[in-house]
Design a protein around this motif. Structure first.
Motif: not given
Length: 299
Positions: A181-182, A175-176, A102-107
């Motif tokens: 999938g960001g 946020g997710n 989740s951290m990686g996708d949002m970043a």
């Protein structure tokens, strides 16, 4: 003659510098990996656990648009806040792997630094909700209004009044939903592909250079032990004292010579000899220069 020798020495120096640069580049990945393992080992209390986590992060780095350096930095933040699989399940209803994703996708989706994103959510989970939500709102991740729409309550002054786990889980869900999938999307871009290529190359280089790194590290250990030994330090001191004595002798000799030239027949003879070669103005400049040098050395 001298010019040719100078060029040769310059060329050898340049070649040596180039070789040193390549060598440093080739082993830099191993040096960084060792540093990461040491840092995480301190935080995790286990060198083996740190090595396993680094291997996991290396794999993630090769599959995402983030470099290993960024992933390690974010991991250190999570460890600093005490985030474990058990704690993320309790706080956000997700595993540590899901939380990390989740951290990686949002970043990736918001174009935010991974460490900053991880820090914001870690602060949120630690109870600093006002600061975290304000920044998450600025980044377009989640707003108070969106949280209120799903039942999260705030006081009139904007402080969270709903239970923290409930608010964090709701914020994560929002946020997710927006940025899920960001990382995959960013990885498909040219820059993402280049990042993946860099990770894969660095990983291969690190494996390839591991034996050489061990040899160099062992050699550096021996060299540092020698340089810090009493024998070497005494040798350096003796050399410095000998060199200082030689310089002092030279200065005294030149000063004595200046004294001779400043008074007596030798001075007159030298002045007359110079006068046959140079005009008076030049002779005066030379004489004054000798006098100044002598005065300076005696000062």
């Amino acid at each position: 003659g001298l010019a040719t020798a100078g060029l040769a020495i310059g060329g050898i120096t340049a070649i040596g510098g180039a070789i040193a640069g390549v060598a440093t580049s080739m082993i830099s990945g191993n040096a960084s990996m060792e540093t990461y393992q040491t840092q995480l080992g301190t935080l995790m209390g286990s060198a083996d656990a740190a090595a396993e986590r680094i291997a996991q992060l290396t794999k993630i780095g090769a599959e995402t648009p983030f470099e290993l350096t960024e992933l390690v930095s974010a991991e250190k933040v999570m460890m600093g806040f005490g985030l474990t699989n058990e704690k993320t399940m309790k706080l956000a209803g997700m595993s540590l792997d899901q939380y990390r994703t989740s951290m990686g996708d949002m970043a990736a989706g918001s174009g935010t630094d991974l460490t900053e994103m991880t820090t914001l959510w870690a602060k949120f989970g630690a109870g600093a909700t006002g600061e975290s939500i304000s920044r998450l709102q600025e980044l377009g991740i989640v707003t108070r209004e969106q949280l209120q729409e799903v039942g999260i309550q705030f006081s009139k002054s904007g402080e969270l009044t709903s239970p923290l786990p409930e608010a964090l889980a709701a914020a994560m869900k929002i946020g997710n939903a927006k940025f899920g999938g960001g990382m995959k999307a960013l990885s498909a871009t040219f820059e993402g592909q280049m990042s993946t290529l860099s990770d894969n190359f660095n990983q291969a280089k690190t494996v390839m250079m591991a034996p050489l790194f061990d040899v160099l590290k062992s050699g550096l250990t021996g060299l540092n032990e020698f340089l810090s030994s009493g024998t070497f330090q005494e040798g350096v001191k003796a050399f410095a004292e000998g060199f200082a004595a030689a310089v002092k002798t030279t200065i005294n000799g030149v000063t004595a010579l200046a004294d001779i030239f400043q008074g007596g027949d030798a001075f007159d003879v030298a002045s007359e000899s110079l006068g046959t070669i140079f005009p008076p103005s030049v002779v005066d400049a030379i004489v004054n220069g000798v006098a100044l040098i002598g005065d300076a050395w005696r000062t």
